[in-house]
Design a protein around this motif. Sequence first.
Motif, PDB file in Angstrom:
ATOM      1  N   HIS A 183     -26.410  39.196  -6.618  1.00 39.02           N
ATOM      2  CA  HIS A 183     -26.148  38.506  -7.884  1.00 39.02           C
ATOM      3  C   HIS A 183     -24.663  38.401  -8.169  1.00 39.02           C
ATOM      4  N   VAL A 184     -23.823  38.797  -7.211  1.00 38.55           N
ATOM      5  CA  VAL A 184     -22.381  38.847  -7.460  1.00 38.55           C
ATOM      6  C   VAL A 184     -21.879  37.453  -7.865  1.00 38.55           C
ATOM      7  N   SER A 185     -20.932  37.427  -8.807  1.00 38.95           N
ATOM      8  CA  SER A 185     -20.433  36.136  -9.296  1.00 38.95           C
ATOM      9  C   SER A 185     -19.597  35.453  -8.219  1.00 38.95           C
ATOM     10  N   LEU A 186     -19.440  34.147  -8.347  1.00 40.27           N
ATOM     11  CA  LEU A 186     -18.759  33.363  -7.309  1.00 40.27           C
ATOM     12  C   LEU A 186     -17.356  33.897  -7.038  1.00 40.27           C
ATOM     13  N   ARG A 187     -16.639  34.201  -8.138  1.00 41.73           N
ATOM     14  CA  ARG A 187     -15.267  34.655  -7.969  1.00 41.73           C
ATOM     15  C   ARG A 187     -15.246  35.942  -7.138  1.00 41.73           C
ATOM     16  N   ASN A 188     -16.129  36.885  -7.502  1.00 45.08           N
ATOM     17  CA  ASN A 188     -16.180  38.149  -6.778  1.00 45.08           C
ATOM     18  C   ASN A 188     -16.612  37.949  -5.338  1.00 45.08           C
TER      19      ASN A 188
END
Lengths: 431, 329
Positions: free
Chosen positions: B244-249
């Motif tokens: 579920h990690v965000s795109l930036r991360n």
Amino acid sequence: MRRKDFLPFLGMALIAAMPARVSAQQITDEAQRLYQDHNRSVVQIQVIDLATGKKTSIGSGFQFSPQGHIATNFHVVSEAVHAPSRFRVDYVRHDGAAGEVVLLDIDVVHDLAILQSQDSPQGYLPLGESHLLKGTRLFAMGNPFDLGMSIMEGIYNGLMEDSLYKKILFSGSLNPGMSGGPAINREGQVIGINVSTAGNEVSFLVPVEHLKELYDHVLTQPPLKRREWKTYINQQLTQNQEGYMGKLLASVWDTLKVGEANVPGEILKVFKCWGKSEDKEEELYNYAYINCSTNDNIFLSPGLSTGQIFYQYYWMTSKGLNPIRFYHLYEQHFQYPHPYENARDKEDVTNFQCDNDFVRVDRRDMKVLWCARSYKKYPELYDINLSMALVDQKDRGLLVELVALGVGRKNAVDFARKFMKEITWRSSLLK
Amino acid sequence: MAQLVIEIIHPLRFIKEYRTFDAPVVCVGRGYANDLILSDPHVSAQHLLVSAKEDGWLVKDISGENGMYVRKSAKVMDEVHAFSGDEIIVGRTRLRLLSPAHPVASTKLLASPHGFLKRISYPVNVWSILILAFMVFTFHVHLRSSENLSFLKLASGALGFLFAALVWASVWAFVGRMIKHSAQFVAQLSLSVLFLALLLPLATLSEYIGYFVNSMMTETGSAVLFCGALFTVFLIGNLTVATHVSLRNRVVVCATITSVIIAIMTLLYYTFKDEFNPNPVYYATLKPPFMKIFSSQSVDQFLTGTGKIFDSAHIRRTPKADGDSKSQE
């Protein structure tokens, strides 16, 4: 370049280094007489490691002047030349008497050294002439494998004309430990100095004339200091390569055909070329392979030798392969350089430095790799490697590799230039 | 307003807790008689009284010890009229007063594969990718074989690549199963196979680039660049499907992983590189002549231009060699 399990070289080994098969010699009465007369003049040479007090290598030598001068091979005493602080040289006479000797002079090109013993000799051998009739009986003396002083009978078979350093071909067996011993005629005159063997009764002697020259030098020049040996060897090597490279560059080269190329062949008589070709049903390509080399090399130390020139050609034609696939196979043959067995120690040579580019060779493009390394102790000398591949044909190619060991920079570049310019294409390839 | 929600933000800020109150007056303090008991040692036993008003609350400091701050004015105050969402600081604890009708931010949706990543797991696409990759792999094996291999042998060569993709996809499917409770194995497999199928042509492309500009450095550089970029992109894909990690991360993590791998490989290369090699190491790549870019030099130009190999073949004398020559004196 892969050599495809094909080794046409006449392997020559220094007899201080390579064991050869000992074959029974028929000792005639003559040998018995010569041995009785002259064994006092022949000595064993031992290089003693000062740290252990034990011998690290042995060879033979002989006294040839009433002043106690002893001749031997340079390769017998090389360790003591390079590291005089770690080694000393002793001689042992037939009766077991021993003493230390001083190194007076060396000739690395002809593999000779002159030593001086402190004691007055019990006997000495006069120096003769090496130009004899083929078939003349010679007797080589020395101490093979440290087993005791021996005499071997053999036949003089002339000077090797096709060689940079004309040695005497001696049909008799020389064995490790006999290096530096004398080969004498019936009259007891020295004709040559034992130096190397190719096995099977094919052995080599240094003609005695080189010893005479070196002896003249000893008598006329002041003795060298220990630290000057390196410069002295450098000078001998440089002069020697100037000599033969000069001859090489000045001569008109013989060419030979390989595939659709005309390439340098036996460019001097000292080069020998060997060839092989294959056209097998199951292979994806045909090839023709030629290699040429000189047989001479100069021993400098147990890990370093120099002076050889070698070149090879590999012509490949595709049997209807896709060019990408053909070039992949072609590339595999290009990737393995000549194995530089002459120097494999970083104490002796630097790493190879290479450059590469596309070069126009007689209207066709070749990829050229050009490498050089220098000798750490003799910085004016280089080992060079010129590797070339024809790259503008879809279905055929020529790989060329030229190796020259121990040449000066200018000679190396001139040689490479002349070599590249001598490569031409047959009209079928130029269409 | 009858009801009050207090959001308690503890001194370390990480833990939030919510308490709801129905009473018109709420007592706040460290004492056990309070409605809201705070364990902050800087809070007084009886610290605040919060009483409901028409449009908010009246907050009174009854301690007279450490006082009360209002977040928006950052002043010590005895009494303040607070509205929903205002923050009061007592001791080292922050309290946010909220009415039940306080608006909340819209729901953050779980990152889920969409667009390309979704379409990649459609059966028709999966099969196309597998067939395409199989063709690329077999062709690759075929071009590099030194004999004519039967189709079976070629296919078994290609199976090696497929197996590698299978292992990689399984790892990510496992990660996805753990994190998202959904393995998405088919999507991971398609991604991995596609990655390898693109990697081989890119590696070949860098060989060609190096060959035409005649530089081993360029070949290695472009191979690292291409393969590194491709790896980062596909790793982002793997992460998107599995976590579920965000795109930036995701971008940061994948770029970091790629850089670390490249850094470690460079380090290993230089650590284990032989200091001395008795044979020449040269750039022996050969490619077919269909794409010649640069014109060739003449023999003389070449030999003049490459004189530097003789200069750089000399290296500085090592101290050991100097010691040797001294000992010989």
